[in-house]
Design a protein around this motif. Structure first.
Motif, mmCIF file in Angstrom:
data_model
loop_
_atom_site.group_PDB
_atom_site.id
_atom_site.type_symbol
_atom_site.label_atom_id
_atom_site.label_comp_id
_atom_site.label_asym_id
_atom_site.label_seq_id
_atom_site.Cartn_x
_atom_site.Cartn_y
_atom_site.Cartn_z
ATOM 1 N N UNK B 92 0.882 -1.253 -0.019
ATOM 2 C CA UNK B 92 0.055 0.115 0.056
ATOM 3 C C UNK B 92 0.954 1.249 0.067
ATOM 4 N N UNK B 93 0.235 2.421 -0.187
ATOM 5 C CA UNK B 93 0.950 3.593 -0.335
ATOM 6 C C UNK B 93 1.655 4.108 1.259
ATOM 7 N N UNK B 94 0.648 3.685 2.250
ATOM 8 C CA UNK B 94 0.976 3.812 3.635
ATOM 9 C C UNK B 94 0.627 2.557 4.312
ATOM 10 N N UNK B 95 1.738 2.387 5.509
ATOM 11 C CA UNK B 95 1.256 1.119 6.205
ATOM 12 C C UNK B 95 1.649 1.676 7.511
ATOM 13 N N UNK B 96 1.033 0.931 8.458
ATOM 14 C CA UNK B 96 1.054 1.244 10.024
ATOM 15 C C UNK B 96 2.064 0.206 10.454
ATOM 16 N N UNK B 97 3.319 0.440 11.381
ATOM 17 C CA UNK B 97 3.924 -0.491 11.963
ATOM 18 C C UNK B 97 4.082 -0.290 13.469
ATOM 19 N N UNK B 98 4.115 -1.231 14.102
ATOM 20 C CA UNK B 98 4.124 -1.167 15.617
ATOM 21 C C UNK B 98 5.685 -1.177 16.047
ATOM 22 N N UNK B 99 5.857 -0.365 17.167
ATOM 23 C CA UNK B 99 7.177 -0.326 17.581
ATOM 24 C C UNK B 99 8.311 -1.785 17.519
ATOM 25 N N UNK B 100 7.474 -2.565 18.085
ATOM 26 C CA UNK B 100 8.386 -3.796 18.174
ATOM 27 C C UNK B 100 8.630 -4.500 16.717
ATOM 28 N N UNK B 101 7.838 -4.130 15.889
ATOM 29 C CA UNK B 101 8.393 -4.819 14.368
ATOM 30 C C UNK B 101 9.033 -3.585 13.417
ATOM 31 N N UNK B 102 9.499 -2.383 13.959
ATOM 32 C CA UNK B 102 10.378 -1.556 12.962
ATOM 33 C C UNK B 102 11.310 -2.127 12.542
ATOM 34 N N UNK B 103 12.089 -3.042 13.285
ATOM 35 C CA UNK B 103 13.353 -3.636 12.689
ATOM 36 C C UNK B 103 12.783 -4.266 11.281
ATOM 37 N N UNK B 396 13.976 1.411 22.395
ATOM 38 C CA UNK B 396 14.496 0.579 21.739
ATOM 39 C C UNK B 396 15.137 1.152 20.267
ATOM 40 N N UNK B 397 16.441 0.662 20.036
ATOM 41 C CA UNK B 397 16.940 1.114 18.730
ATOM 42 C C UNK B 397 16.116 0.581 17.659
ATOM 43 N N UNK B 398 15.703 1.481 16.904
ATOM 44 C CA UNK B 398 14.608 1.040 15.779
ATOM 45 C C UNK B 398 15.082 -0.324 15.016
ATOM 46 N N UNK B 399 16.346 -0.263 14.461
ATOM 47 C CA UNK B 399 16.577 -1.506 13.767
ATOM 48 C C UNK B 399 16.743 -2.677 14.254
ATOM 49 N N UNK B 400 16.592 -2.807 15.846
ATOM 50 C CA UNK B 400 16.762 -3.975 16.453
ATOM 51 C C UNK B 400 15.292 -4.689 16.383
ATOM 52 N N UNK B 401 15.345 -6.050 16.195
ATOM 53 C CA UNK B 401 14.066 -6.723 16.151
ATOM 54 C C UNK B 401 13.738 -7.340 17.486
ATOM 55 N N UNK B 402 12.830 -6.770 18.407
ATOM 56 C CA UNK B 402 12.516 -7.263 19.576
ATOM 57 C C UNK B 402 11.334 -7.722 19.812
#
Lengths: 290, 438
Positions: B92-103, B396-402
């Motif tokens: 999609x043009x825009x997606x929502x993502x929760x912080x835990x899955x930012x990685x 948490x650092x955004x790139x880290x997958x927690x």
């Protein structure tokens, strides 16, 4: 000549849709899964080719080995108990009658309920804090026993879930087999003086070999590949004691997003399934019973 | 004849030249439809849904050539669907993502850089107004802003005022883990005399499915300032984590202020028990406050209260781990400019006011937090969280997958409670499994 050529292609045309469906929904994904299993896939994107590394990682993983042990325990006890209960029910409800029909319908209820709903119901039943188990265990002085918080009783609960739901399936399969045995054979044996055990051993059991084989193979494959029961009832816990191999595969792929090892494990489980079926067929053939 | 042909050719040529112009004009008048995947359905009732609906209406009124089409999705799979959509060139043009899955987003090339499209267009005042700047920093990778924070959520220690009052302790005693333990001991009681506690001091959901933050995770984060290095190396097998994990397991095995069945309970199961009046305290996401009040059974909903996460000592409060929702624009979107404009619209001052009310979200702007309306008693829960963000906020650092690290801690607790492993060994496994996801 033209007609003969057209006739030659008819069977191929008839099976073509089924083959296409199989290729699209089974063989295609299987090949894609195999391709993924040979790569380092991070965050859903293929990064590099790693050969058989994912397979090595999977077969040496303590978590996977633990899940194989859990699968073996679950499948073994579930198969024996489900089959035994299904067989007993089939023998009990073989004769037609009002009560037998009613009982068959009652026994079928767990099988008709969606697996997810059934496991949720059992979870509520077994829960110490929010369920009904306290009502039964409390008066026996076992009020502090939590079925789902103990590795052994959690596995027993999982086996119970399998037996509760799938005994009806075994019953249907074996009941169909029992109904196909001509009554005249039993009558003749009775005239010859054979008792009930002798008739069961010499007539019923030999003539039920194929229904038994089908039921056992079907149940075994079902139990080895089960996901819903452990996912909903125990969540694989406590302490991974009920984390069966398919639940581990599900977690690796759909929750941890480690697609390389997840697909390697999926391929190994697929091969194990093939081996299981082949082994069972071989055993029955060797025994000269097929 | 020649002249006629020439005229025809000339007319045809003119027509051919006119077609693209007409087409371009028509295209300019045809609204561009920006598709957005979110867990909210603006057609349904609810505070956040109403806020989003109003934002869409105001954006479309301002931009008549842009339509926003919301495609509601299951919240747990939004991030992975977005990346998979990108892989198949169908995101999609825009997606929502929760912080835990930012990685998932920050480690792939699915997201567009919103710095030139959104952040660079902000005034200095708007930048300074951010109440949680750490959220924006966490999604900035190599100078690129790959997501925009929409709403922030954290965990708080919720407790029942009535039960705490009966212990003779005050809310101040809940500032430390030792104080929480003392309160939990005094709250745990057998009210019907069957030998089993009916009210437990501290509720926990320690299953590996449908999990949430527990004291062990938060005490570890607070004790060693995070569980990842900047380059996403997991730091879980540490003395601080061991201390936190042992403290948590002791709640069940030693102090018996938490039921043993917690090892088999999901976070939702435990929250249901809390709402049913079975627990005195529990760590719960602040977004659940109203829901618990609504479902409180057997106790007065006004007795529900919350404090910030405790620390090991009263001087240093525990971490207010910032989680919540971010908007991401697809980098290959043919409507990237419009998508970025709507993301900007969802994060401007008017939108942030809507997220706060009727959305019921913590104010993400300092100006909103300072608004006199926030001093009203009804906004006390939001005010507390806003204060926690400003004093103890931790991202948490955004790139880290927690995404499943909380479950790793739960499994470690299970193993310790069941005597399967020592705390150190259980944490080594948790560290390895978290590391494997990076």
């Amino acid at each position: 000549m033209e007609t003969r050529r057209a006739e030659f292609w008819v069977p191929y045309r008839l099976i073509a849709p089924a083959v296409a469906l199989e290729a699209g929904l089974v063989i295609g994904p299987l090949l894609v899964g195999f391709w993924y299993s040979l790569h380092n896939v991070r965050f859903f994107q293929i990064r590099s080719f790693v050969g058989w590394d994912n397979y090595m990682r999977v077969v040496t993983s303590p978590e996977v080995l633990g899940s194989l042990a859990a699968t073996a325990i679950f499948a073994f006890f579930s198969l024996i108990l489900t089959f035994a209960l299904g067989f007993a029910l089939a023998l009990w409800l073989e004769r037609d009658g009002r009560s037998a029909t009613l009982m068959r319908a009652i026994v079928l209820v767990p099988y008709m309920i969606a697996m997810l709903v059934g496991s949720m119901l059992l979870k509520w039943l077994f829960s110490q804090e929010a369920g009904l188990s306290q009502l039964a265990l409390g008066p026996l002085g076992m009020g502090d026993v939590s079925i789902l918080a103990n590795p052994k009783s959690a596995m027993a609960a999982l086996v119970f879930n399998a037996m509760w739901r799938d005994a009806a399936f075994a019953m249907i399969m074996l009941l169909a087999g029992l109904k196909s045995i001509p009554p005249s054979l039993h009558l003749a044996a009775r005239v010859d003086g054979a008792d009930a055990w002798m008739r069961f051993r010499r007539i019923t059991l030999p003539l039920l070999r194929i229904p038994i084989l089908i039921t056992v193979v079907r149940l075994l494959i079902h139990f080895v590949n089960i996901l819903t029961f452990p996912l909903i009832l125990t969540g694989g816990g406590p302490g991974n004691s009920t984390e069966v191999v398919v639940l581990r595969m599900f977690r690796l792929g759909f929750q941890d997003h480690i697609l390389g090892p997840a697909n390697a494990l999926a391929i190994l489980v697929f091969l194990a399934n093939l081996a299981l079926v082949a082994m069972l067929l071989l055993l029955f053939r060797r025994a000269g019973r097929l | 004849m020649t002249i006629q042909v020439t005229r025809r050719v000339a007319l045809a040529g003119a027509g051919a030249l006119a077609v693209p112009a007409i087409w371009r004009n028509a295209a300019a008048q045809t609204p561009a439809t920006v598709t957005m995947w979110t867990f909210l359905d603006p057609a349904k009732p609810g505070g956040r849904e109403t806020a989003l609906k109003q934002m869409i209406e105001s954006f479309e009124a301002k931009n008549p050539n842009v339509k926003i089409r919301v495609e509601p999705q299951v919240w747990t799979t939004l991030a992975e669907k977005f990346v998979l959509g990108h892989n198949t060139r169908n995101a999609p043009d825009i997606g929502w993502v929760n912080a835990e899955n930012l990685g998932l987003i920050l480690n792939t090339d699915a997201a567009a850089d919103l710095k030139p499209l959104v952040v660079d267009t902000w005034s200095a005042q708007r930048r300074d107004d951010l109440a949680v700047p750490a959220a924006l920093q966490a999604v900035t990778v190599g100078g690129k802003v790959l997501a925009m924070p929409l709403m922030a959520i954290t965990w708080t220690l919720m407790y029942r005022r009535d039960l705490l009052a009966q212990t003779g302790l005050t809310p101040d005693s809940l500032k430390t883990w030792d104080g929480v333990l003392e309160a939990a001991k005094r709250m745990t009681k057998d009210t019907n005399g069957d030998g089993q506690p009916d009210i437990w001091g501290l509720g926990l959901g320690l299953a590996s499915e449908r999990f949430s933050a527990t004291p062990a995770v938060l005490a570890t984060i607070g004790g060693q300032n995070g569980i990842f290095t900047d380059d996403c190396k997991a730091r879980i097998a540490t003395p601080e984590a061991e201390r936190a994990l042992t403290w948590q397991a002791d709640l069940i095995t030693k102090h018996r202020v938490t039921p043993r069945e917690a090892v088999a309970m999901t976070s939702d199961d435990a929250i249901d028990q809390f709402a049913a009046g079975r627990y005195g305290t529990m760590i719960i996401a602040n977004s659940r406050f109203e829901q618990i009040q609504r479902t409180a059974a057997g106790w007065n909903k006004d007795d529900l209260a919350q404090v910030g996460i405790p620390g090991w000592n009263a001087q240093k409060g525990g971490p207010a781990v910032i989680t919540g929702w971010f908007a991401v624009a697809w980098r290959n979107s043919p409507r990237l400019r419009q998508a970025a404009a709507f993301i900007d619209h969802m994060t401007n001052a008017d939108a942030m006011a809507l997220w706060q009310s009727p959305g019921g979200q913590v104010p993400m702007l300092k100006s909103l937090a300072a608004n006199p309306r926030m001093a009203e008693p009804a906004n006390a829960p939001l005010r507390l969280v806003a204060n926690e963000f400003s004093t103890n906020g931790f991202m948490m650092p955004g790139r880290c997958n927690w995404s499943r690290t909380l479950a790793d801690f739960n499994l470690a607790t299970q193993q310790l409670v069941l005597g399967q492993r020592s705390a150190a060994d259980a944490l080594k496994i948790a560290e390895r499994t978290t590391q494997e996801r990076q």
